[in-house]
Design a protein around this motif. Structure first.
Motif, short mmCIF file in Angstrom:
data_model
loop_
_atom_site.label_atom_id
_atom_site.label_comp_id
_atom_site.label_asym_id
_atom_site.label_seq_id
_atom_site.Cartn_x
_atom_site.Cartn_y
_atom_site.Cartn_z
N ARG A 480 7.55 -90.89 -34.41
CA ARG A 480 8.16 -91.11 -33.10
C ARG A 480 7.54 -90.29 -31.98
NH1 ARG A 480 14.68 -91.02 -31.72
NH2 ARG A 480 14.47 -91.51 -29.48
N GLU A 484 5.46 -92.13 -28.93
CA GLU A 484 5.93 -92.11 -27.55
C GLU A 484 4.90 -91.49 -26.62
OE1 GLU A 484 10.79 -91.91 -28.32
OE2 GLU A 484 9.66 -90.06 -27.84
N HIS A 488 3.03 -93.57 -23.61
CA HIS A 488 3.06 -93.05 -22.24
C HIS A 488 1.64 -92.88 -21.70
CE1 HIS A 488 4.42 -90.86 -18.74
NE2 HIS A 488 3.61 -89.85 -19.04
#
Length: 574
Positions: A480, A484, A488
């Motif tokens: 995770r 992420e 981004h």
């Protein structure tokens, strides 16, 4: 060596040097003495020198001479000549006009002492400490890093030449160390004809079969020499000679022997059986040099990683190192090199991301933002550098490589909604996944998500989602936190403002060009990784002093030359 303060500049030396300097630009050596004074104190080098014996030259002064030597890309002999006859160097070192200087060999001995005592980075540390006290470098802000190849100070050799030259070098060492033993161990006259000349002084046979035959002759002779060296009646110390150890390693890497009914047979290893490039020797003279490949270009040698400050609101860099546009002591400080790392040619940029930050942390010069190219970055490194050092990596990351993303059509991974807490993915049509499992893909942790085939088979947009004929859609995610960060970063890369900001990284290319053009770092002067790194550190200090000199004098470094035709076009347009 007894540490002592540098002598003040004799009055007559200062008078004559300033009179000569008045006829042109103020010399770099004199400016350094005026602005920085005793930059390299003798006490900083005390551990590399003895406390007894005949007094020698000041190591601090030798350090300054070596830095100025690299600033002018001089040989040792030329540098010693400049100390003997140059007014600017006599001024910088505080010497009388009639001081005879030193022999050129002193510089080589000085460098050897620094390497033997692990003081390769001492001069850069001392300069950066002095500049931190003056507020010219500091932690925080922005820095940028890039690497370039460095050619070792040896010839590129193919496998045949490498075997012949290694055996020749070993025979030369044995003929010097144990001539009587060698005369009784090998057929000297025959081998002198075969291994006397260097391999680059003659052309090997053009025929493939004859070249292979020559390689096998080298192999048999090499094994015969190794057996003689390791014989019970041979002096044991012969086995410890560096040249013999290199021969032993080279033969293990390139040859093997098999025992048959007809006797022992020597064969060359196939290319697929050679050791990996990181372990494979490329020269009998420089055992640290390796074969490297970057952007389709092969070379034998090393890589240098250069980091420099780049704090400047004016996003304009000169082609000769990114000097600030507003010169003088009241303008922005010059861009200064803060770290130098040297590796063999096989080490990738990504492997150096963390070591570079450790080096900056040791100097208390970690930036807030670090501009890097994609070779230095990965999701793990972006997270790790932020967590461990508090540094934000400004760098492009690899884009999504799924078939849908590459084609620019269909539903790639970003079209799916990921619910990390529920461990579930939702497709663009609202269906949810039925499988969520941690896995290891190509040695890295991952999460595999699957949709049921019963869900995907009747889907009207199945062709836009998966190429599987029978199964359902499968997604592969990183853990995770990493996923992420990666998402981004990919989103940011599409923003024009981010691309403009990332343009700051390009200035490091000018620094690399300046280092190559001024100090000649493209080709190593010395043999071995440690001495090559020492060369790079002195080059970095020389470049910093050149930039500081331009800033002190109020003159920015030269920009890329504008051609006469381009200048004419600009004048006509005006």
């Amino acid at each position: 060596m007894r540490p002592r303060p540098w002598p003040t500049v004799p009055e007559l030396t200062a008078q004559v040097a300033r009179a000569v300097a008045a006829r042109g630009p103020y010399p770099l050596a004199m400016r350094v003495r005026d602005e920085l004074g005793e930059l390299f104190a003798d006490a900083e080098f005390a551990e590399a020198f003895g406390a007894r014996g005949r007094p020698g030259w000041s190591p601090g002064q030798l350090a300054l001479v070596t830095v100025l030597q690299f600033a002018e890309n001089l040989t040792d002999r030329a540098a010693a000549h400049r100390v003997r006859y140059g007014m600017d160097l006599k001024y910088a070192l505080g010497l009388e006009l009639d001081d005879p200087g030193f022999d050129a060999s002193v510089l080589s001995e000085f460098r050897t002492r620094l390497v033997e005592h692990g003081m390769e980075e001492k001069v850069l540390d001392l300069l950066l400490t002095a500049l931190k006290d003056r507020g010219l470098v500091k932690a925080g802000g922005q820095q940028r890093t890039d690497s370039t190849r460095v050619l070792a100070a040896v010839r590129d050799l193919n496998r045949l030449e490498l075997a012949g030259e290694t055996l020749r070098a070993t025979l030369e060492a044995l003929a010097c160390a144990a001539p009587d033993w060698l005369a009784g161990a090998v057929p000297v006259r025959e081998w002198a004809d075969r291994y006397g000349p260097r391999t680059h002084s003659w052309h090997p046979p053009a025929s493939t079969s004859k070249r292979e035959e020559m390689a096998l002759v080298y192999g048999r002779d090499g094994f015969a020499l190794l057996e003689a060296v390791h014989a019970p009646d041979a002096p044991a110390w012969l086995r410890e000679l560096p040249a013999v150890r290199v021969l032993r390693t080279m033969w293990v890497q390139n040859y093997h022997r098999t025992v048959t009914e007809a006797g022992t047979e020597v064969k060359r290893r196939e290319s697929k059986d050679l050791p990996p490039g990181r372990l494979r020797l490329a020269s009998p003279y420089d055992t640290d040099a390796r074969y490297g490949l970057k952007q389709g270009s092969w070379w034998t040698g090393y890589k240098i990683h250069i980091s420099e400050s780049c704090d400047d609101t004016d996003d304009q860099d000169s082609a000769s190192g990114g000097q600030a546009l507003i010169p003088g002591a009241d303008g922005p400080p010059p861009r200064l090199i803060t770290s130098i790392a040297t590796t063999d040619a096989t080490v990738t940029d990504a492997e150096m991301t963390e070591p570079v930050h450790h080096m900056l942390a040791a100097r208390d010069l970690l930036p807030a933002e670090h501009f890097l190219d994609s070779g230095y970055a990965s999701a793990e490194l972006i997270v790790g550098m932020k967590k461990n050092f508090g540094v934000t990596l400004v760098t492009p990351v690899l884009m999504n490589s799924s078939p849908q993303a590459r084609a620019g059509a269909g539903f790639d991974r970003t079209a799916f909604t990921i619910d990390w807490d529920k461990r579930q993915a939702t497709c663009p049509r609202g269906d949810t996944s039925t499988w969520w499992s941690p896995a290891t893909l190509r040695g890295t942790k991952a999460i595999v998500i699957k949709f049921a085939k019963e869900t995907c088979r009747p889907c009207p947009v199945r062709d836009q989602c998966t190429r599987s004929k029978t199964g359902g859609r499968t997604l592969s995610l990183q853990p995770r936190e990493l996923q992420e960060v990666l998402d981004h970063a990919r989103l940011q890369q599409g923003d024009e403002q981010w691309r403009t900001k990332y343009g700051t990284r390009a200035g490091i290319e000018g620094t690399i060009h300046q280092a190559v053009a001024v100090t000649g770092i493209r080709r190593a002067r010395y043999l071995g990784l440690h001495k090559t790194h020492l060369e790079h550190v002195f080059s970095a200090v020389a470049l910093n002093l050149i930039r500081l000199d331009a800033w002190w004098n109020g003159h920015p470094l030269d920009r890329t030359r504008v051609s006469h035709l381009a200048r004419l076009d600009l004048s006509l347009a005006a």
